[in-house]
Motif scaffolding. Structure first.
Motif, PDB file in Angstrom:
ATOM      1  N   ASN A  15     -14.039  18.183 -30.238  1.00 47.32           N
ATOM      2  CA  ASN A  15     -13.079  17.137 -30.589  1.00 47.32           C
ATOM      3  C   ASN A  15     -11.753  17.521 -29.956  1.00 47.32           C
TER       4      ASN A  15
ATOM      5  N   GLY B 234      -9.030  15.755 -29.855  1.00 49.96           N
ATOM      6  CA  GLY B 234      -7.869  15.054 -30.390  1.00 49.96           C
ATOM      7  C   GLY B 234      -8.231  13.717 -31.000  1.00 49.96           C
ATOM      8  N   SER B 235      -9.502  13.560 -31.366  1.00 44.49           N
ATOM      9  CA  SER B 235      -9.928  12.260 -31.872  1.00 44.49           C
ATOM     10  C   SER B 235      -9.575  12.122 -33.347  1.00 44.49           C
ATOM     11  N   CYS B 236      -9.771  10.921 -33.888  1.00 48.80           N
ATOM     12  CA  CYS B 236      -9.406  10.663 -35.276  1.00 48.80           C
ATOM     13  C   CYS B 236     -10.532  11.043 -36.207  1.00 48.80           C
ATOM     14  N   ASN B 237     -11.628  11.614 -35.736  1.00 49.60           N
ATOM     15  CA  ASN B 237     -12.716  11.990 -36.628  1.00 49.60           C
ATOM     16  C   ASN B 237     -13.793  10.942 -36.728  1.00 49.60           C
ATOM     17  N   GLY B 238     -13.450   9.703 -36.423  1.00 46.87           N
ATOM     18  CA  GLY B 238     -14.407   8.617 -36.575  1.00 46.87           C
ATOM     19  C   GLY B 238     -15.622   8.841 -35.694  1.00 46.87           C
TER      20      GLY B 238
ATOM     21  N   THR C 208      -5.296  16.149 -26.149  1.00 48.14           N
ATOM     22  CA  THR C 208      -3.928  16.495 -26.512  1.00 48.14           C
ATOM     23  C   THR C 208      -3.477  17.695 -25.691  1.00 48.14           C
TER      24      THR C 208
ATOM     25  N   PHE D 240      -3.963   5.702 -28.770  1.00 51.31           N
ATOM     26  CA  PHE D 240      -2.997   6.796 -28.673  1.00 51.31           C
ATOM     27  C   PHE D 240      -2.274   6.832 -27.331  1.00 51.31           C
TER      28      PHE D 240
ATOM     29  N   VAL E  10      -5.069  18.825 -32.870  1.00 50.31           N
ATOM     30  CA  VAL E  10      -5.285  17.387 -32.805  1.00 50.31           C
ATOM     31  C   VAL E  10      -3.965  16.637 -32.952  1.00 50.31           C
TER      32      VAL E  10
ATOM     33  N   ARG F 154      -1.189  14.451 -32.101  1.00 53.86           N
ATOM     34  CA  ARG F 154      -1.089  13.478 -31.020  1.00 53.86           C
ATOM     35  C   ARG F 154       0.290  12.845 -30.935  1.00 53.86           C
TER      36      ARG F 154
END
Lengths: 148, 393
Positions: free
Chosen positions: A27, A29-33, A72, A105, B46, B48
């Motif tokens: 991951n 830098g993702s939102c977890n989804g 990121t 983002f 993470v 951002r």
């Protein structure tokens, strides 16, 4: 004779690779989804292990890097390092809209951009997040492209 | 964060890419033999810059940005933002919209707690429970998909109401789903309280007393497992929690077992609440009109996310973009409790203790700490803001 041997060996390698690709998940830098949907593909309803796909812990054992989210600034070096640690030949699957274009983002100050700006990507899976079926389809497309 | 240099000590680095958690975080455990003597965490992989990004987008665009702070609890983020904006604009969503918001919140809590149950069991090496709970979680994922069209980022909120409605057919599907899940949850409660092997990994592990929890500011189910009686849904009800109240679930032991029990009992509360909501859903409109330009002002809106209290601070300067958005998420508040309770346990218990607070990195990685030791000048709010704008130009 040597050429023939090499040809046979290559065929065996491709056969083995297609039948049981080991994947690692990062991951960046993702939102977890996307990550929970990737995890969902391993659980009983979708169960990718029946196709021989296994999620692996170490990059040194993996063939496929499944990567989610925009990259990121903090995780860029890590992503490159993981990619370099994987043995050749290696393939990258970018999951989710953010991995394709930066998604929502785009323009945030700590976001480098999409995954292909940092490492080469073989397959893109669009969606926010993609359904588990779509993720499985993406991996199958990757395996198809490896067929000689 | 001081490095330990004593010769007999050994530092085990974990992460940021690691098989246990699905998100990047870096931990360093100092061990003496098997026993952990010190623990540090490095977060921020993470990060951002969403709070800053929100200032460049309109209020309506921000709703979708904020939903993606965290994919697991996406609805509560959008909800907290929408509630704040509505308060600033001086409007209130209609009763039916409020009830649907609460309904989706509770469905999300069910999905999040079942997800956690599976992940925590996986960390404890109990993959059977992981597979079972994730199989049953698909039931609630299906329900969320039926009512909203997406499995994860439901996008149920709009400024001034909701965009989805619950039909009678959907209500029936929800009732059926709840019946199934309640049966299964009884089984899970039995497993986590009676299974001898599992109790070996949870009972008296990672104990946090009430005093510790209170002092460290532990919130959500992590705090409630140590007897901290705090829940925004009870303390200051928002949306429809006044009409459909929720019972506070607490436990006193404060160990990992208590955290399992608290979360599973919260599941029962959620099932009851969801049933009540679909049975007594108020009728009426789904949205009210919200102006494009939000009047000047500041507001704080609090909601209870599955992991604890979620706080949004919004400041408007009267234009169509926010002046400042500040998010404080529950995971960050709970980190210190991990680092304190980890000391004195075996290294093998670390994954369970880490997972015990239900950490969510994409939530808490929006914070930058600037440590400027050399510069002692004081900055007021406007200076700080200007500094931020100049810095990121």
């Amino acid at each position: 004779m040597e050429n023939m041997m090499q040809g046979v060996m290559n065929k065996v390698k491709t056969w083995a690779r297609i039948n049981s690709p080991w994947a690692i998940h990062y991951n960046s830098g993702s939102c977890n989804g996307c990550d929970i949907e990737i995890l969902a593909t391993l659980t009983p309803r979708f169960d990718v292990e029946r196709f021989g796909i296994k999620l692996q812990g170490s990059p040194r054992h993996a063939d496929v890097l499944i990567c989610t989210g925009p990259v990121t600034l903090q995780s860029r070096d890590r992503l490159v390092r993981i990619y370099n640690q994987m043995p050749e030949p290696k393939f990258v699957v970018a999951v989710g809209s953010c991995g394709i274009s930066g998604g929502v983002f785009q323009g945030c100050y700590n976001v480098v951009g999409d995954i292909s700006e940092v490492i080469p990507v073989n397959v893109y899976i669009p969606g926010c997040p993609p359904r588990p079926e779509a993720i499985i389809h993406g991996v199958v497309e990757l395996l198809k492209s490896l067929q000689p | 964060m001081e490095p330990k240099t004593a010769p007999e000590k050994f530092i085990v680095p974990i992460g940021p890419q690691h098989p246990a958690l699905k998100e990047p975080g870096h931990f360093e455990f100092t061990v003496e033999g098997e026993v952990v003597t010190n623990a540090t965490a490095r977060l921020g992989f993470v990060h951002r810059g969403m709070e800053k990004g929100a200032e460049n987008r309109t209020w309506i665009q921000d709703l979708y940005l904020m939903e993606r702070v965290c994919g697991i609890c996406s609805h509560v983020h959008a909800l907290a933002f929408a509630l704040g904006v509505e308060k600033l604009a001086g409007v209130q969503a209609p009763p039916r919209a409020q009830a649907i918001r609460e309904l989706v919140s509770e469905l999300e809590r069910i999905h999040s707690h079942l997800l956690w149950l599976g992940v925590a069991a996986h960390e404890g090496g109990f993959d059977t429970l992981f597979m079972f709970s994730w199989r049953d979680r698909e039931t609630v994922m299906d329900l969320l998909e039926t009512i909203s069209g997406n499995r994860v980022n439901y996008s149920a909120n709009v400024l001034g109401g909701v965009k989805i409605d619950i039909s009678e057919k959907q209500a029936d599907a929800i009732r059926k789903g709840m019946d199934f899940l309640e049966e299964r949850t009884k089984h899970y409660l039995k497993v986590v309280t009676e299974d001898e092997t599992f109790l070996g990994r949870t009972r008296n592990i990672g104990v946090m007393t009430f005093e510790q929890a209170d002092f460290l500011g532990a919130i959500g189910p992590t705090g409630r497992a140590s007897g901290v009686k705090r829940d925004v849904r009870v303390d200051s009800p928002y949306t429809a929690y006044n009409d459909f109240p929720v019972k506070l679930v607490t436990h006193t032991h404060g160990d990992l077992e208590a955290r399992f029990i608290v979360r599973i009992q919260e599941l029962y509360e959620s099932y009851r609440l969801v049933r009540e909501l679909v049975d007594k859903m108020p009728t009426g409109d789904l949205t009210v009109r919200v102006p494009r330009r939000i009047p000047e002002g500041e507001v704080i809106s609090r909601v209870e996310a599955p992991r604890g209290e979620l706080l949004y601070f919004l400041k408007s300067n009267g234009s169509d973009t926010p002046e400042r958005v500040k998010v404080r998420t529950p995971s960050l508040c709970n980190w210190s409790s991990v680092l304190v309770t980890a000391v004195g346990h075996n290294l093998a218990d670390m994954p369970m203790i880490l997972a015990g607070i239900d950490p969510c990195f994409s939530c808490n990685d929006r914070i930058v700490t600037v440590n400027r030791k050399t510069d002692s000048t004081q900055m007021d709010w406007e200076d700080l803001r200007q500094y931020g704008i100049e810095y990121y130009k």
